[in-house]
Design a protein around this motif. Structure first.
Motif, mmCIF file in Angstrom:
data_model
loop_
_atom_site.group_PDB
_atom_site.id
_atom_site.type_symbol
_atom_site.label_atom_id
_atom_site.label_comp_id
_atom_site.label_asym_id
_atom_site.label_seq_id
_atom_site.Cartn_x
_atom_site.Cartn_y
_atom_site.Cartn_z
ATOM 1 N N PHE A 128 0.848 -1.180 0.000
ATOM 2 C CA PHE A 128 0.000 0.000 0.000
ATOM 3 C C PHE A 128 0.886 1.233 0.000
ATOM 4 C CE2 PHE A 128 -2.692 -3.307 1.660
ATOM 5 C CZ PHE A 128 -3.953 -3.012 1.150
ATOM 6 N N VAL A 129 0.521 2.222 -0.795
ATOM 7 C CA VAL A 129 1.293 3.458 -0.884
ATOM 8 C C VAL A 129 0.382 4.622 -0.558
ATOM 9 C CG1 VAL A 129 2.894 2.524 -2.590
ATOM 10 C CG2 VAL A 129 0.817 3.670 -3.358
ATOM 11 N N GLY A 130 0.977 5.739 -0.231
ATOM 12 C CA GLY A 130 0.177 6.917 0.080
ATOM 13 C C GLY A 130 0.448 7.411 1.483
ATOM 14 N N ILE A 131 -0.295 8.414 1.872
ATOM 15 C CA ILE A 131 -0.086 9.048 3.171
ATOM 16 C C ILE A 131 -0.416 8.102 4.314
ATOM 17 C CG2 ILE A 131 -0.825 10.947 4.659
ATOM 18 C CD1 ILE A 131 -1.338 12.599 2.162
ATOM 19 N N ASP A 132 -1.485 7.335 4.154
ATOM 20 C CA ASP A 132 -1.931 6.462 5.243
ATOM 21 C C ASP A 132 -1.991 5.019 4.755
ATOM 22 O OD1 ASP A 132 -2.903 5.465 7.599
ATOM 23 O OD2 ASP A 132 -4.949 6.216 7.322
ATOM 24 N N ALA A 133 -0.834 4.444 4.448
ATOM 25 C CA ALA A 133 -0.790 3.072 3.949
ATOM 26 C C ALA A 133 -1.337 2.090 4.982
ATOM 27 C CB ALA A 133 0.647 2.703 3.570
ATOM 28 N N ALA A 134 -1.007 2.304 6.237
ATOM 29 C CA ALA A 134 -1.481 1.407 7.289
ATOM 30 C C ALA A 134 -3.003 1.469 7.404
ATOM 31 C CB ALA A 134 -0.832 1.763 8.623
ATOM 32 N N GLY A 135 -3.540 2.673 7.268
ATOM 33 C CA GLY A 135 -4.993 2.825 7.333
ATOM 34 C C GLY A 135 -5.682 2.149 6.160
ATOM 35 N N GLN A 136 -5.057 2.220 4.969
ATOM 36 C CA GLN A 136 -5.628 1.551 3.801
ATOM 37 C C GLN A 136 -5.663 0.037 4.014
ATOM 38 O OE1 GLN A 136 -3.927 2.824 -0.046
ATOM 39 N NE2 GLN A 136 -3.059 4.581 1.028
ATOM 40 N N ARG A 137 -4.569 -0.499 4.546
ATOM 41 C CA ARG A 137 -4.521 -1.941 4.784
ATOM 42 C C ARG A 137 -5.573 -2.356 5.821
ATOM 43 N NH1 ARG A 137 -0.522 -5.356 3.715
ATOM 44 N NH2 ARG A 137 0.999 -3.662 3.514
ATOM 45 N N GLU A 138 -5.689 -1.580 6.879
ATOM 46 C CA GLU A 138 -6.654 -1.900 7.931
ATOM 47 C C GLU A 138 -8.080 -1.870 7.393
ATOM 48 O OE1 GLU A 138 -8.095 -0.212 12.306
ATOM 49 O OE2 GLU A 138 -6.296 0.614 11.328
#
Length: 311
Positions: free
Chosen positions: A51-61
């Motif tokens: 996942f790329v972007g400002i909030d990669a962790a949030g996208q994955r979650e």
């Protein structure tokens, strides 16, 4: 001038040698037979994604939450075009889209699931009574219909309270006791899932025995609606049954109440042993706060807590 070559090496060599862009359309018919296994595979697939972007962790979650709750999202993670083409040598994925839609074509084979010649010792009958294929089919249909309607209520009204003025605008939730009319969205979503849980029991060839108070309410709704539909549209019900075998115990709603309710549930030493199951359910509803409707009966097997929701 050199000799003519049958193997050009210029910019267009790949195209001329047979390499070309191809648009492939694949149509798959899929039946989910093991939701926990599908969910686990989808979760693993999401963990492998970059996942790329400002909030990669949030996208994955967020994606993990989707594939955990929604079978369509889980399939989407596993059937993504990039994932499928990565396993094929000699090609490069140029992009693509994936469309997943539920189909109404699949229906359980109730004649096989609830055979009329089942032996008593195999659990096919109790005494002289059994859950027949036609009864199971009609109950399953009503449970699925009620689940759809309950989810529709949720999508249209979210957490808005039911009121006397707009009662007619609700398909299912307004049929519940007044003390539930102000319950929150998560509670309503769990209530919608109870219809699916009981329908899944039938689709597996099991009796839809309520394992909590919410399931008792859901099953009573389905029995009432099945009885009403049969009385109002007998020909429509007959058409729905198709080639399912006929039996004397078809649509024995009183038998359903006698045999499907009370198998699980709290013991009450002060309860009237002559009271019918309807009175017992009403007593439980009066004594139980709506938040407690989903507490599993002690003697009933708990449903998979991570089974997710249809919507």
């Amino acid at each position: 001038m050199g000799e003519r070559s049958d193997h050009p090496q210029g910019p267009g060599a790949a195209e001329d040698s047979g390499a070309q862009e191809i648009e492939a359309t694949v149509v798959l018919g899929i039946r989910i037979s093991d939701w926990p296994a599908l969910r686990a595979a989808a979760q693993a697939a999401v963990e492998e994604l970059d996942f790329v972007g400002i909030d990669a962790a949030g996208q994955r979650e967020a994606m993990l939450r989707e594939v955990t709750e929604d079978p369509n999202a889980a399939l989407g993670a596993l059937l993504h075009p990039d994932r499928l083409t990565a396993a094929i040598p000699g090609i490069e994925a140029l992009g693509g889209t994936l469309e997943i839609s539920a189909t109404d074509d699949f229906a359980p084979d109730f004649a096989e699931l609830f055979p009329l010649d089942a032996e008593i010792e195999d659990g096919g009958a109790v005494g002289d009574w059994m859950l027949t294929p036609r009864t199971a089919c009609l109950l399953h249909t009503q449970l699925i219909t009620l689940a759809d309607a309950a989810y529709d209520d949720l999508e249209e009204h979210e957490g808005d309270p039911v009121t006397d003025e707009d009662e007619q605008e609700w398909a299912v939730l307004a049929r519940l006791p007044h003390r539930t009319w102000g319950m929150h969205r998560a509670w309503r979503r769990s209530l919608a899932r109870t219809f699916d849980d009981l329908a899944d029991d039938l689709a597996l060839g099991e009796w839809p025995l309520p394992r909590c108070l919410a399931e008792e309410v859901a099953l009573r709704f389905a029995l009432a609606d099945a009885r009403e539909l049969l009385g109002a549209q007998p020909q429509a019900v007959a058409d729905m049954m198709g080639e399912l075998p006929v039996d004397l115990y078809d649509y024995d709603w009183d038998g359903c109440e006698d045999e499907l309710f009370g198998v699980y549930g709290p013991e009450d030493a002060d309860a009237d042993p002559e009271a019918d199951s309807t009175a017992r359910t009403e007593e439980l509803l009066g004594a139980t706060h709506p938040e407690g409707w989903f507490l599993n009966y002690e003697d009933a097997e708990e449903r998979d807590p991570s089974r997710g929701y249809r919507r």
